[in-house]
Design a protein around this motif. Structure first.
Motif, mmCIF file in Angstrom:
data_model
loop_
_atom_site.group_PDB
_atom_site.id
_atom_site.type_symbol
_atom_site.label_atom_id
_atom_site.label_comp_id
_atom_site.label_asym_id
_atom_site.label_seq_id
_atom_site.Cartn_x
_atom_site.Cartn_y
_atom_site.Cartn_z
ATOM 1 N N UNK A 375 0.850 -1.183 0.000
ATOM 2 C CA UNK A 375 0.000 0.000 0.000
ATOM 3 C C UNK A 375 0.889 1.239 0.000
ATOM 4 N N UNK A 376 0.796 2.028 -1.065
ATOM 5 C CA UNK A 376 1.550 3.276 -1.171
ATOM 6 C C UNK A 376 0.576 4.440 -1.307
ATOM 7 N N UNK A 377 0.895 5.595 -0.706
ATOM 8 C CA UNK A 377 0.001 6.748 -0.849
ATOM 9 C C UNK A 377 -0.210 7.095 -2.323
ATOM 10 N N UNK A 378 -1.475 7.218 -2.700
ATOM 11 C CA UNK A 378 -1.798 7.542 -4.077
ATOM 12 C C UNK A 378 -1.863 6.342 -4.998
ATOM 13 N N UNK A 379 -1.487 5.151 -4.526
ATOM 14 C CA UNK A 379 -1.512 3.954 -5.353
ATOM 15 C C UNK A 379 -2.882 3.312 -5.390
ATOM 16 N N UNK A 380 -2.985 2.251 -6.211
ATOM 17 C CA UNK A 380 -4.263 1.567 -6.353
ATOM 18 C C UNK A 380 -4.722 0.903 -5.077
ATOM 19 N N UNK A 381 -3.790 0.284 -4.337
ATOM 20 C CA UNK A 381 -4.169 -0.373 -3.084
ATOM 21 C C UNK A 381 -4.594 0.640 -2.033
ATOM 22 N N UNK A 382 -3.959 1.819 -2.058
ATOM 23 C CA UNK A 382 -4.394 2.879 -1.141
ATOM 24 C C UNK A 382 -5.820 3.305 -1.465
ATOM 25 N N UNK A 383 -6.155 3.326 -2.771
ATOM 26 C CA UNK A 383 -7.526 3.638 -3.155
ATOM 27 C C UNK A 383 -8.515 2.596 -2.648
ATOM 28 N N UNK A 384 -8.103 1.315 -2.695
ATOM 29 C CA UNK A 384 -8.954 0.262 -2.126
ATOM 30 C C UNK A 384 -9.189 0.489 -0.640
ATOM 31 N N UNK A 385 -8.097 0.813 0.069
ATOM 32 C CA UNK A 385 -8.223 1.045 1.510
ATOM 33 C C UNK A 385 -9.127 2.237 1.793
ATOM 34 N N UNK A 386 -9.015 3.295 0.977
ATOM 35 C CA UNK A 386 -9.870 4.471 1.169
ATOM 36 C C UNK A 386 -11.329 4.129 0.923
ATOM 37 N N UNK A 387 -11.581 3.335 -0.119
ATOM 38 C CA UNK A 387 -12.970 2.963 -0.410
ATOM 39 C C UNK A 387 -13.539 2.119 0.732
ATOM 40 N N UNK A 388 -12.753 1.168 1.238
ATOM 41 C CA UNK A 388 -13.231 0.338 2.348
ATOM 42 C C UNK A 388 -13.434 1.164 3.611
ATOM 43 N N UNK A 389 -12.586 2.178 3.799
ATOM 44 C CA UNK A 389 -12.675 2.995 5.017
ATOM 45 C C UNK A 389 -13.968 3.787 5.086
ATOM 46 N N UNK A 390 -14.635 4.019 3.957
ATOM 47 C CA UNK A 390 -15.886 4.775 3.992
ATOM 48 C C UNK A 390 -16.966 4.068 4.798
ATOM 49 N N UNK A 391 -16.853 2.734 4.938
ATOM 50 C CA UNK A 391 -17.816 1.999 5.774
ATOM 51 C C UNK A 391 -17.092 1.267 6.895
ATOM 52 N N UNK A 392 -15.946 1.810 7.319
ATOM 53 C CA UNK A 392 -15.147 1.236 8.410
ATOM 54 C C UNK A 392 -14.558 -0.119 8.045
#
Length: 415
Positions: A375-392
């Motif tokens: 997971x790198x800031x701005x990377x695709x996996x970071x985007x996955x983590x951000x999307x998942x974080x919207x519902x905890x």
């Protein structure tokens, strides 16, 4: 926060027997250092001794938390605040952290508490072992035991056979001792969690910070999604529709003078209109695919797998059907993961597994690619983590060099 204790009775008994030794050791050491540091504080010698006392109390508490985890199967997280740099500021932080004083209080209370637990453990098991093995004792070393019930009623125990009922009573006593020690372990675990774990205020503060960060990441993810939709509309369907309008305008101007050229322009505009419709359909699918709402996760993910350039197997078991927000997050998690695998992983196959637990949906995507994903800031996996974080939700990536890569996402079904 509940405390669950389910270790075997041997570990419980061993913990209570050894706990008195550690309790005496740390009580004597910390009380001695504390008294000396207070007595010499006026000549400044006591200040470093006081800091040493707090450091030792913390170290002992950390070891106790580890021991409680091994013996009583109690997970107690570290309650300490981050320490700043610099000796003076670190010493001040130690002294002002409430967790430090709870550690000291724990070791002060462990001497009487450890003595009580030790005594109960020894008394109970001595009684159990003494009664259970009484027949063997009488058989090896003959003796006579008398139990006077009063009123001339005397139970004479002088042989192996007459002592067998005592063994039965000893087994019943063993069950009682087992229950008592289990209860004592639960009580000690609750006490240790209260003294050595984070306080309620710190837990609530950490939860508030986590929710605030999750909300911020959710806002950023929504903003990024909005920009993507605007970009796709501007660069895709909008350009196609402009081309259709221009082509139709040119065809109208040539309708009378050159019907053949006008017909070609109309056919070109018709092709552009179909492409624009296709791009709008893809854009709508990227916002929320209709198959997901109509038929659920299994058909929607199967459709994703069919469009992936590498073979993908799908295994979905999410009954009862999760909430819409969870389904959407799971769908787009798989979609973005498969896109990343096709572009960057060098994999020849992938597997998608989605399961439903009591309170969450777990999404696991595995590929046999080269590995090394992180997971790198701005990377695709970071985007996955951000999307998942919207519902905890939480994303965990396991990707050793050489593969395989496993991306596991846990999405709660209740907030």
């Amino acid at each position: 926060m509940t405390t669950r204790v389910n270790p075997d009775i041997a570990r419980i008994s061993g913990y209570f027997l050894l706990n008195l030794v550690t309790g005496i050791f740390w009580f004597v050491l910390l009380v001695t250092l504390g008294a000396v540091s207070l007595g010499t504080a006026v000549i400044w010698v006591g200040l470093p001794l006081g800091v040493l006392t707090m450091v030792l109390a913390r170290g002992a508490a950390s070891a106790e938390r580890a021991w409680l985890g091994a013996a009583l199967k109690v997970d107690i997280p570290s309650p300490y605040r981050p320490l700043p740099t610099g000796l003076a500021t670190r010493a001040k932080a130690l002294a002002t952290d409430p967790a430090t004083w709870r550690d000291l209080s724990y070791w002060l209370l462990m001497l009487p508490l450890g003595a009580i637990e030790f005594s109960l453990t020894v008394a109970l098991w001595s009684a159990v072992l003494g009664t259970v093995f009484l027949p063997f004792y009488l058989h090896t070393l003959p003796a006579t035991w008398q139990v006077d019930f009063g009123g001339g009623n005397v139970w004479l125990i002088d042989s192996f056979a007459k002592a067998l009922p005592v063994s039965v009573l000893g087994l019943l006593l063993g069950v009682i001792a087992y229950r008592l020690l289990k209860g004592l372990a639960r009580g000690h675990a609750a006490f240790a969690r209260a003294m050595l774990g984070p306080s309620r205020n710190s837990v609530l503060s950490a939860e508030a910070e986590r929710l605030s960060a999750s909300r911020a990441r959710g806002v950023e993810a929504a903003e990024a999604e909005r920009r993507r939709i605007e970009r796709d509309l501007h660069d895709g369907a909008q350009q196609r529709l402009v081309s259709v309008a221009m082509g139709l305008g040119r065809a109208r101007s040539k309708m009378e003078s050159d019907p053949t050229a006008a017909r070609d322009l109309i056919e070109e505009a018709h092709a552009d209109a179909k492409l624009a419709i296709s791009e709008l359909r893809d854009l709508a699918r990227g916002i929320y695919p209709s198959v997901l709402g109509d038929r659920g996760l299994d058909p929607a993910l199967s459709s994703l797998a069919a469009r992936c350039p590498i073979p993908v197997t799908v295994d979905v078991d999410v009954e009862p059907r999760p909430p819409t927000a969870v389904e959407s997050a799971a769908y787009f998690t798989v979609a973005e993961t498969l896109t990343n695998i096709a572009k960057h992983a060098g994999a020849t196959e992938a597997h998608v597994k989605v399961t439903r637990t009591e309170n969450s949906v777990v999404v696991e995507v595995t590929d046999n690619g080269r590995g090394g994903a992180e997971v790198r800031p701005g990377g695709g996996l970071a985007g996955l983590a951000d999307r998942a974080a919207t519902i905890d939700g939480v994303v965990v990536v396991v990707s050793p060099l050489g593969g395989p890569t496993v991306i596991r996402t846990e999405l709660p079904c209740a907030w």
